[in-house]
Design a protein around this motif. Structure first.
Motif, mmCIF file in Angstrom:
data_model
loop_
_atom_site.group_PDB
_atom_site.id
_atom_site.type_symbol
_atom_site.label_atom_id
_atom_site.label_comp_id
_atom_site.label_asym_id
_atom_site.label_seq_id
_atom_site.Cartn_x
_atom_site.Cartn_y
_atom_site.Cartn_z
ATOM 1 N N PHE A 49 -67.885 0.974 15.854
ATOM 2 C CA PHE A 49 -66.673 0.231 15.536
ATOM 3 C C PHE A 49 -66.897 -1.126 14.877
ATOM 4 N N CYS A 50 -68.135 -1.575 14.757
ATOM 5 C CA CYS A 50 -68.411 -2.884 14.158
ATOM 6 C C CYS A 50 -69.072 -2.733 12.800
ATOM 7 N N GLY A 51 -68.532 -1.898 11.996
ATOM 8 C CA GLY A 51 -69.091 -1.685 10.666
ATOM 9 C C GLY A 51 -68.094 -0.910 9.829
ATOM 10 N N PRO A 52 -68.577 -0.379 8.723
ATOM 11 C CA PRO A 52 -67.670 0.378 7.858
ATOM 12 C C PRO A 52 -67.263 1.704 8.493
ATOM 13 N N HIS A 53 -66.162 2.246 8.011
ATOM 14 C CA HIS A 53 -65.683 3.561 8.421
ATOM 15 C C HIS A 53 -66.790 4.577 8.137
ATOM 16 N N GLN A 54 -67.034 5.496 9.062
ATOM 17 C CA GLN A 54 -68.122 6.444 8.870
ATOM 18 C C GLN A 54 -67.834 7.787 9.509
ATOM 19 N N HIS A 55 -68.530 8.808 9.024
ATOM 20 C CA HIS A 55 -68.504 10.159 9.577
ATOM 21 C C HIS A 55 -69.926 10.448 10.030
ATOM 22 N N LEU A 56 -70.129 10.581 11.325
ATOM 23 C CA LEU A 56 -71.468 10.764 11.870
ATOM 24 C C LEU A 56 -71.538 12.002 12.747
ATOM 25 N N SER A 57 -72.668 12.663 12.717
ATOM 26 C CA SER A 57 -72.937 13.695 13.716
ATOM 27 C C SER A 57 -73.546 12.990 14.927
ATOM 28 N N ALA A 58 -73.616 13.690 16.034
ATOM 29 C CA ALA A 58 -74.250 13.109 17.218
ATOM 30 C C ALA A 58 -75.717 12.816 16.927
ATOM 31 N N ASP A 59 -76.361 13.691 16.159
ATOM 32 C CA ASP A 59 -77.760 13.460 15.781
ATOM 33 C C ASP A 59 -77.904 12.177 14.971
ATOM 34 N N ASP A 60 -76.980 11.958 14.018
ATOM 35 C CA ASP A 60 -77.008 10.739 13.193
ATOM 36 C C ASP A 60 -76.901 9.497 14.077
ATOM 37 N N LEU A 61 -75.938 9.516 14.996
ATOM 38 C CA LEU A 61 -75.723 8.352 15.856
ATOM 39 C C LEU A 61 -76.907 8.143 16.797
ATOM 40 N N HIS A 62 -77.475 9.223 17.281
ATOM 41 C CA HIS A 62 -78.639 9.126 18.155
ATOM 42 C C HIS A 62 -79.795 8.444 17.424
ATOM 43 N N LEU A 63 -80.065 8.865 16.186
ATOM 44 C CA LEU A 63 -81.135 8.247 15.399
ATOM 45 C C LEU A 63 -80.828 6.782 15.104
ATOM 46 N N LEU A 64 -79.567 6.478 14.820
ATOM 47 C CA LEU A 64 -79.166 5.099 14.560
ATOM 48 C C LEU A 64 -79.382 4.228 15.804
ATOM 49 N N ALA A 65 -79.022 4.753 16.964
ATOM 50 C CA ALA A 65 -79.210 4.001 18.213
ATOM 51 C C ALA A 65 -80.697 3.740 18.464
ATOM 52 N N ILE A 66 -81.510 4.747 18.248
ATOM 53 C CA ILE A 66 -82.957 4.577 18.434
ATOM 54 C C ILE A 66 -83.498 3.558 17.431
ATOM 55 N N ASP A 67 -83.036 3.653 16.181
ATOM 56 C CA ASP A 67 -83.471 2.703 15.155
ATOM 57 C C ASP A 67 -83.096 1.272 15.527
ATOM 58 N N GLN A 68 -81.987 1.120 16.221
ATOM 59 C CA GLN A 68 -81.538 -0.211 16.634
ATOM 60 C C GLN A 68 -82.203 -0.652 17.938
ATOM 61 N N GLY A 69 -83.154 0.163 18.432
ATOM 62 C CA GLY A 69 -83.911 -0.228 19.611
ATOM 63 C C GLY A 69 -83.255 0.134 20.925
ATOM 64 N N PHE A 70 -82.269 0.991 20.874
ATOM 65 C CA PHE A 70 -81.583 1.365 22.107
ATOM 66 C C PHE A 70 -81.868 2.833 22.391
ATOM 67 N N ASN A 71 -82.751 3.105 23.325
ATOM 68 C CA ASN A 71 -83.142 4.477 23.623
ATOM 69 C C ASN A 71 -82.187 5.093 24.636
ATOM 70 N N MET A 72 -81.646 6.230 24.241
ATOM 71 C CA MET A 72 -80.797 7.016 25.136
ATOM 72 C C MET A 72 -80.942 8.461 24.723
ATOM 73 N N SER A 73 -80.615 9.349 25.606
ATOM 74 C CA SER A 73 -80.776 10.769 25.309
ATOM 75 C C SER A 73 -79.701 11.242 24.341
ATOM 76 N N LEU A 74 -80.015 12.310 23.637
ATOM 77 C CA LEU A 74 -79.039 12.923 22.737
ATOM 78 C C LEU A 74 -77.838 13.424 23.532
ATOM 79 N N ALA A 75 -78.068 13.908 24.746
ATOM 80 C CA ALA A 75 -76.966 14.375 25.602
ATOM 81 C C ALA A 75 -76.003 13.236 25.922
ATOM 82 N N THR A 76 -76.530 12.044 26.159
ATOM 83 C CA THR A 76 -75.680 10.872 26.415
ATOM 84 C C THR A 76 -74.834 10.559 25.197
ATOM 85 N N VAL A 77 -75.421 10.655 24.019
ATOM 86 C CA VAL A 77 -74.672 10.397 22.784
ATOM 87 C C VAL A 77 -73.561 11.426 22.625
#
Length: 154
Positions: A49-77
């Motif tokens: 919600f703090c960026g541009p409008h986007q269409h993401l898969s759960a996999d995309d968001l999971h990779l983005l979260a990891i890239d931002q240094g926040f590790n969580m499981s794909l199931a949590t995403v």
């Protein structure tokens, strides 16, 4: 150009994300939607919600979260995205079979699915019309009509 070691960059990204967890805007969005502002929801809310409008898969968001240094499981995403969709904060759009995208624009609008790129974009201008609009069965009303136009490069 200043060289910053990857470990330090990851730490800086995580710190930025953790600061986002204290973002009162994200916390307010979750509370108003009836969701408890957990650490995971706040982190994913920050990314969504703090960026541009986007269409993401759960996999995309999971990779983005990891890239931002926040590790969580794909199931949590997946679970968090589905909770956000149930609360009306985002739209879940199923493409084919098990494949879904989550749209940060929860308003009614239509989409193109670019098959070759496995990505979704909004249809600009007047959306395609379903004419005549079908009549809802007795005891039901139409709440929305989703139109997804799949495209393949020629």
């Amino acid at each position: 150009m200043l060289h910053i070691p990857e470990k330090l960059r990851a730490q800086m990204r995580r710190q930025h994300l953790l600061q986002g967890q204290n973002n009162p805007h994200i916390r307010q969005i979750l509370v108003q939607a009836g969701l408890r502002p957990t650490r995971q929801r706040l982190a994913l809310g920050q990314l969504l919600f703090c960026g541009p409008h986007q269409h993401l898969s759960a996999d995309d968001l999971h990779l983005l979260a990891i890239d931002q240094g926040f590790n969580m499981s794909l199931a949590t995403v997946y679970n968090t995205l589905n909770q956000f969709a149930q609360a009306g904060l985002i739209r879940k759009i199923s493409v084919s079979g098990q494949r879904s995208f989550f749209d940060t624009n929860a308003c009614n609008h239509q989409h193109y699915y670019l098959e070759d790129e496995d990505r979704m974009i909004d249809i600009d201008g007047a959306p395609p019309a379903l004419s005549p609009q079908p009549e809802a069965p007795q005891g039901y009303r139409i709440t929305k009509i989703d139109i997804l136009v799949s495209l393949k490069k020629i």
